[in-house]
Enzyme design. Sequence first.
Site, PDB file in Angstrom:
ATOM      1  N   ASN A   1       0.593  -1.196  -0.020  1.00 34.74           N
ATOM      2  CA  ASN A   1       0.186   0.126   0.419  1.00 34.74           C
ATOM      3  C   ASN A   1       0.989   1.074   0.175  1.00 34.74           C
ATOM      4  OD1 ASN A   1      -2.580   1.438   0.435  1.00 34.74           O
ATOM      5  ND2 ASN A   1      -2.632   1.099   2.221  1.00 34.74           N
TER       6      ASN A   1
ATOM      7  N   ASP B   1      -1.712 -10.020  -4.398  1.00 35.46           N
ATOM      8  CA  ASP B   1      -3.318  -9.711  -4.030  1.00 35.46           C
ATOM      9  C   ASP B   1      -4.267  -9.678  -4.491  1.00 35.46           C
ATOM     10  OD1 ASP B   1      -5.219  -8.435  -2.824  1.00 35.46           O
ATOM     11  OD2 ASP B   1      -3.904  -5.939  -2.738  1.00 35.46           O
TER      12      ASP B   1
ATOM     13  N   ASN C   1      -7.444 -10.390  -4.620  1.00 34.62           N
ATOM     14  CA  ASN C   1      -8.402  -8.880  -4.469  1.00 34.62           C
ATOM     15  C   ASN C   1      -9.596  -9.500  -4.154  1.00 34.62           C
ATOM     16  OD1 ASN C   1      -8.319  -6.737  -3.445  1.00 34.62           O
ATOM     17  ND2 ASN C   1      -7.246  -6.196  -5.323  1.00 34.62           N
TER      18      ASN C   1
END
Length: 257
Positions: free
Chosen positions: A10, A149, A151
Amino acid sequence: MTTIVSANLNGIRSAAKKGFFEWIATYSPDFFCVQELKAQAADMTPQFLAPAPYVGHFHYAEKKGYSGVGVYSKRQPDSVRIGFGNDEFDAEGRYVECDFGDLTVISLYCPSGSSSEERQLAKFRFMESFLPHLQSLRDSGREIVICGDWNIAHQEIDLKNWKSNKKNSGFLPEERAWMTRIFDELEFVDVYRKLYPEATGDAYTWWSNRGQAWANNVGWRIDYQIATSGIAATADSASIYKEQRFSDHAPLTIAYR
């Protein structure tokens, strides 16, 4: 023993300030894959590009402050592939593939569809395009570990509040069915689930920044290492590092023999 870490940062600059690279230096995995760099090539410091003893290879998004992935290794890969051949998503910086002998290590950042219907439709386009690429990877005969990731929480045990999220991006029936195809039809292995088939709260890798999600462990398991069956069969252990917080995700480590 080969250890591989996957971590959504992030923002690589933010994670660095929170001690991510110091942790990596202490932990010393053989490979680590990162997602959501949120940086361009010009933003990458020597520490970000090649934190000794690692070398890094990256796919940056064209849009500033967005997406981006990387693969770090202690030796130079034999070959590197940036992007998977889809112009729309390669512009978003979502895929790096590195070969080391018979092993391929990939860092992947699948789109999120939670921000808008437009992005959910983009996520569906990604899924449609990426599945044939996964097929070609499987057909290559190489041992492959895809860190990233994704998601998507695959099963009900992969998120705390599954009942209230059945119509939300990340737990939609179409998304879950797509992941099932990866495991059942393409015969890739969800390595963490192979090791810990019934883990629930200990398995979460992402917590919303809203409310008290982290404090109450209202999490999702959306970060995976998905591997071909040969190397998956050698996995000995997995851990999710929660003692320090580098981002809204926690690093996932798997040790392979």
